[in-house]
Design a protein around this motif. Structure first.
Motif, short mmCIF file in Angstrom:
data_model
loop_
_atom_site.label_atom_id
_atom_site.label_comp_id
_atom_site.label_asym_id
_atom_site.label_seq_id
_atom_site.Cartn_x
_atom_site.Cartn_y
_atom_site.Cartn_z
N LEU A 19 4.41 6.65 0.21
CA LEU A 19 4.83 6.07 1.49
C LEU A 19 6.19 6.61 1.91
O LEU A 19 6.39 7.00 3.07
N GLU A 22 5.95 10.09 3.15
CA GLU A 22 5.35 10.12 4.48
C GLU A 22 6.41 9.82 5.54
O GLU A 22 6.46 10.46 6.60
N ARG A 61 -4.26 0.44 2.50
CA ARG A 61 -3.18 1.38 2.80
C ARG A 61 -1.82 0.67 2.74
O ARG A 61 -1.60 -0.33 3.42
N VAL A 63 1.76 0.19 3.86
CA VAL A 63 2.41 0.53 5.13
C VAL A 63 3.88 0.11 5.19
O VAL A 63 4.63 0.57 6.06
N LEU A 84 5.86 2.37 8.26
CA LEU A 84 5.24 3.39 9.08
C LEU A 84 5.40 3.02 10.55
O LEU A 84 5.38 1.84 10.91
#
Length: 308
Positions: A19, A22, A61, A63, A84
């Protein structure tokens, strides 16, 4: 579909690392978070994973990730928050839970309020309007700097007369570096005094390559400066901290230590070195780094809120 919120465990470290990388890609253009760094945060003995970590999932997922810690033993509480960009609602849920816990922790410390700090990229994935709506504001800016390295040009510097550099060779030297760190950073923004054992955990001493820690001594002041570096980041060599006692400043010790670290990383085959600096550093560190070829990689803001 509601988000699933739960504490993090050490087994979650790979997912958290994914994460954060990302988010790194979105904020700075490349992944720069390593698994061992996340693991060190999750297993730090001063943190209660059940109460001081948060994960938010949208289905399977991950997040959002949140982490809270207390170095002051008083009103100052620190948090990390990663979300995110298309999951702001989940980010807000975690942020609210972290604020509640921060005030609870400060009250456990005997304080009537919590002064909470959060470090965010200057262009973060978190919607900063959500922070401002909750009373947060920016109180400091840091720059993450980097510099290219060249094995042929970045050679070990010669120490001037009356100055000696030595590696941190054993426990006595580690204790000395701790003392130099506490003394040289005492006047800095956000500094929190730490005992020796606490400090060892903070710097992840078990995973630190102590051959990349050096002490600078002068004939008249004795041990007067230090530099701590790390070579365990995939993206870059990293200078974690550099400090010189007030009475020994202005004699080029910081520059000598810096050039020595450049040479050490270049000799190891690194092509880049980085560090972070407070833009309002009272010792003139930003100018020192600029003179030694370090340039801006990205900026980080310290956000603050006072909770009662």
């Amino acid at each position: 579909m509601p988000y699933l919120l739960r504490p993090a465990t050490l087994a979650d470290a790979p997912a958290v690392t994914g994460l954060l990388n990302e988010i790194d890609l979105l904020e700075i253009g490349r992944p720069e978070t390593d698994l061992h760094t996340v693991e060190a945060d999750l297993k730090h003995p001063d943190r209660d994973p059940e109460r001081d970590t948060w994960l938010a999932f949208d289905g399977d997922r991950l997040v959002v990730h949140g982490l809270l810690w207390d170095e002051s033993g008083g009103e100052r509480i620190d948090i990390d928050h990663y979300v995110l960009p298309d999951r702001q609602e989940a980010g807000l849920l975690v942020l609210g839970a972290m604020e509640t816990r921060a005030l609870e922790k400060a009250r456990e410390n005997g304080s009537g309020r919590a002064v909470v700090h959060l470090h965010l990229n200057a262009a973060p994935t978190l919607d900063t309007a959500l922070l401002r709506d909750r009373g947060w504001s920016v109180v400091r800016r840091y720059h993450v700097l980097r510099r290219p390295l060249d094995r042929a040009r970045d050679l070990p510097p010669a120490a001037p007369a009356g100055v000696r550099l030595r590696p941190c060779a054993g426990e006595a030297d580690r204790i000395r570096v701790h003392g130099l760190y506490q003394a040289s950073f005492a006047e800095h923004f956000d500094f929190q005094p730490r005992g020796y054992e606490q400090w060892l955990h903070d710097v992840d001493a078990a995973g630190l390559d102590w051959s990349l820690v050096w002490i600078a001594a002068t004939a008249d002041h004795g041990d007067a400066g230090f530099l701590m570096a790390r070579d365990d980041r995939a993206a870059t060599g990293w200078i974690r901290s550099i400090g010189v006692l007030r009475e020994a400043r202005g004699r080029g010790l910081a520059g000598l230590l810096l050039r020595h670290a450049f040479a050490a990383f270049a000799a190891r085959g690194r092509d880049t070195v980085g560090l972070g600096v407070d833009t309002a550093n009272p010792t003139g560190a930003p100018g020192l780094y600029a003179r030694h070829g370090m340039v801006l990689h990205y900026a980080v803001d310290t956000w603050e809120v006072v909770l009662r």
